[in-house]
Enzyme design. Structure first.
Site, mmCIF file in Angstrom:
data_model
loop_
_atom_site.group_PDB
_atom_site.id
_atom_site.type_symbol
_atom_site.label_atom_id
_atom_site.label_comp_id
_atom_site.label_asym_id
_atom_site.label_seq_id
_atom_site.Cartn_x
_atom_site.Cartn_y
_atom_site.Cartn_z
ATOM 1 C CE1 TYR A 113 77.907 -81.597 17.116
ATOM 2 C CE2 TYR A 113 79.940 -82.097 18.280
ATOM 3 C CZ TYR A 113 78.613 -81.727 18.290
ATOM 4 O OH TYR A 113 77.993 -81.476 19.498
ATOM 5 C CB SER A 166 80.159 -79.470 21.549
ATOM 6 O OG SER A 166 80.641 -80.763 21.894
HETATM 7 P P1 NAP Z 1 69.105 -84.704 19.910
HETATM 8 O O1 NAP Z 1 68.660 -85.492 21.085
HETATM 9 O O2 NAP Z 1 69.370 -85.406 18.628
HETATM 10 O O3 NAP Z 1 68.083 -83.500 19.649
HETATM 11 C C1 NAP Z 1 68.345 -82.599 18.611
HETATM 12 C C2 NAP Z 1 67.230 -81.581 18.507
HETATM 13 O O4 NAP Z 1 67.552 -80.655 17.457
HETATM 14 C C3 NAP Z 1 65.886 -82.206 18.144
HETATM 15 O O5 NAP Z 1 64.858 -81.455 18.740
HETATM 16 C C4 NAP Z 1 65.860 -82.047 16.635
HETATM 17 O O6 NAP Z 1 64.518 -82.094 16.142
HETATM 18 C C5 NAP Z 1 66.480 -80.654 16.505
HETATM 19 N N1 NAP Z 1 67.009 -80.351 15.170
HETATM 20 C C6 NAP Z 1 67.947 -81.033 14.467
HETATM 21 N N2 NAP Z 1 68.136 -80.439 13.267
HETATM 22 C C7 NAP Z 1 67.307 -79.357 13.238
HETATM 23 C C8 NAP Z 1 67.055 -78.349 12.272
HETATM 24 N N3 NAP Z 1 67.656 -78.343 11.070
HETATM 25 N N4 NAP Z 1 66.160 -77.377 12.574
HETATM 26 C C9 NAP Z 1 65.524 -77.376 13.776
HETATM 27 N N5 NAP Z 1 65.723 -78.306 14.715
HETATM 28 C C10 NAP Z 1 66.604 -79.298 14.443
HETATM 29 O O7 NAP Z 1 70.482 -83.927 20.245
HETATM 30 P P2 NAP Z 1 71.111 -83.468 21.645
HETATM 31 O O8 NAP Z 1 72.054 -84.517 22.091
HETATM 32 O O9 NAP Z 1 70.050 -83.008 22.575
HETATM 33 O O10 NAP Z 1 71.989 -82.218 21.147
HETATM 34 C C11 NAP Z 1 71.445 -80.903 21.192
HETATM 35 C C12 NAP Z 1 72.572 -79.890 21.022
HETATM 36 O O11 NAP Z 1 73.557 -80.111 22.014
HETATM 37 C C13 NAP Z 1 73.293 -79.995 19.688
HETATM 38 O O12 NAP Z 1 73.628 -78.703 19.224
HETATM 39 C C14 NAP Z 1 74.551 -80.759 20.026
HETATM 40 O O13 NAP Z 1 75.609 -80.453 19.154
HETATM 41 C C15 NAP Z 1 74.824 -80.259 21.423
HETATM 42 N N6 NAP Z 1 75.638 -81.153 22.235
HETATM 43 C C16 NAP Z 1 75.146 -82.365 22.644
HETATM 44 C C17 NAP Z 1 75.936 -83.183 23.448
HETATM 45 C C18 NAP Z 1 75.445 -84.490 24.012
HETATM 46 O O14 NAP Z 1 76.215 -85.165 24.676
HETATM 47 N N7 NAP Z 1 74.195 -84.889 23.828
HETATM 48 C C19 NAP Z 1 77.242 -82.774 23.791
HETATM 49 C C20 NAP Z 1 77.707 -81.550 23.324
HETATM 50 C C21 NAP Z 1 76.890 -80.746 22.561
HETATM 51 P P3 NAP Z 1 64.185 -82.590 14.619
HETATM 52 O O15 NAP Z 1 65.142 -83.719 14.301
HETATM 53 O O16 NAP Z 1 62.733 -82.977 14.655
HETATM 54 O O17 NAP Z 1 64.416 -81.385 13.764
#
Ligand code: NAP
Length: 263
Positions: free
Chosen positions: A163, A149
């Site tokens: 985080y 991130s």
């Molecule tokens: P999201 O829409 O909430 O999706 C998160 C995914 O991770 C889901 O598939 C969830 O499935 C899975 N997950 C969560 N905990 C888990 C665990 N313990 N074991 C296995 N799977 C797990 O989140 P996102 O926004 O796409 O973010 C994805 C990644 O990108 C994260 O690492 C986040 O820090 C990073 N990121 C996101 C953003 C953004 O703007 N969206 C920005 C910077 C970085 P389940 O809940 O069913 O397990």
């Protein structure tokens, strides 16, 4: 575009929603055989079905299957990486993307809340890479791509100190891991997304999304496809000489010194 991706066996953690789902779609569109993992079975099976149908419609030859798993549990990581190998005869690319971002002020944060964020985001990255290592060594072109991130490595945000620490920790991890993995021809790199439109980000509410859009020079949130493109590049043969590096994909959000600096 990335011809070397076709036929590769790919594991995407947190591939059932959001950025991970976009990464899985990107690999399947290039003809890869993908396993996505997450904790919720219904969401995962639905995503795998929809992504496989999309790949079939596009005629890419790609496919997507679901294996339930929790990256904070080493035994679960071993089971998921084994399942990916059983399905596709090996494992070439691992995308460590699963992550959570619950807010908690430093004053109120409990040890349990801290453990949960570090356990999934940071230790989960270690556990998946450790579990996948023997298969990646056998692959001959092993690739690890970590979704970090901008928050933590480059910026801060009140309420997300745990985080930010987990995401900065991932970068400390990849730099030393790159040296250990290089001996086996495996590369490990990280993508640093800015604010990307996902289910997880939606949960932060409309005010958050509006204020973020105002802080992004390109004027809009990123898409899951924007992150998929960066992951595909790191996985390609063309990126085979790049390891231990980071790529910021944030619409320019980390560039301006202030809102005035945006002109
Ligand atoms: P999201 O829409 O909430 O999706 C998160 C995914 O991770 C889901 O598939 C969830 O499935 C899975 N997950 C969560 N905990 C888990 C665990 N313990 N074991 C296995 N799977 C797990 O989140 P996102 O926004 O796409 O973010 C994805 C990644 O990108 C994260 O690492 C986040 O820090 C990073 N990121 C996101 C953003 C953004 O703007 N969206 C920005 C910077 C970085 P389940 O809940 O069913 O397990």
């Amino acid at each position: 575009m990335f011809t070397s991706i076709s036929g590769r066996s790919v594991l995407v953690t947190g591939g059932t929603k959001g950025i991970g789902r976009g990464i899985a779609a990107g690999f399947a569109a290039e003809g890869a055989r993908v396993v996505i993992t997450g904790r919720d079975r219904d969401t995962g099976e639905r995503a795998a079905g929809e992504l496989t149908a999309a790949a079939q419609r596009a005629g890419s030859g790609g496919q997507v299957g679901f294996e339930p798993g929790d990256v904070s549990d080493p035994a679960s990581c071993a089971a998921v990486t084994q399942a990916a190998q059983d399905r596709h005869g090996g494992l070439d690319v691992v995308c460590c993307n699963a992550g959570i971002f619950p807010a908690a002020s430093l004053e109120d944060m409990t040890p349990g809340q801290l453990d949960e964020v570090l356990g999934i985001n940071l230790k989960g990255t270690f556990f998946i890479v450790q579990a996948a290592l023997p298969a990646l060594k056998r692959s001959g072109h092993g690739r690890v791509i970590v979704t970090s991130s901008i928050t933590g490595p480059l910026t801060g945000f009140a309420g997300w100190s745990h985080y930010g620490a987990s995401k900065a920790g991932q970068l400390g991890f990849i730099r030393s891991a790159a040296l250990e993995l290089a001996r086996s021809g495996i590369t490990i790199n990280a993508v640093l997304p800015g604010n990307i439109a996902t289910e997880g980000l939606d949960e932060l509410g409309p005010d958050y999304l509006r204020s973020m859009e105002a802080a992004i020079p390109l004027g809009h949130l990123g898409s899951i496809g924007d992150i998929a493109s960066a992951a595909l590049f790191f996985a390609s043969d063309e990126a085979g000489y790049i390891t231990g590096q980071t790529l910021v994909v944030d619409g320019g959000q980390t560039i301006p010194e202030s809102l005035e600096a945006m002109g």
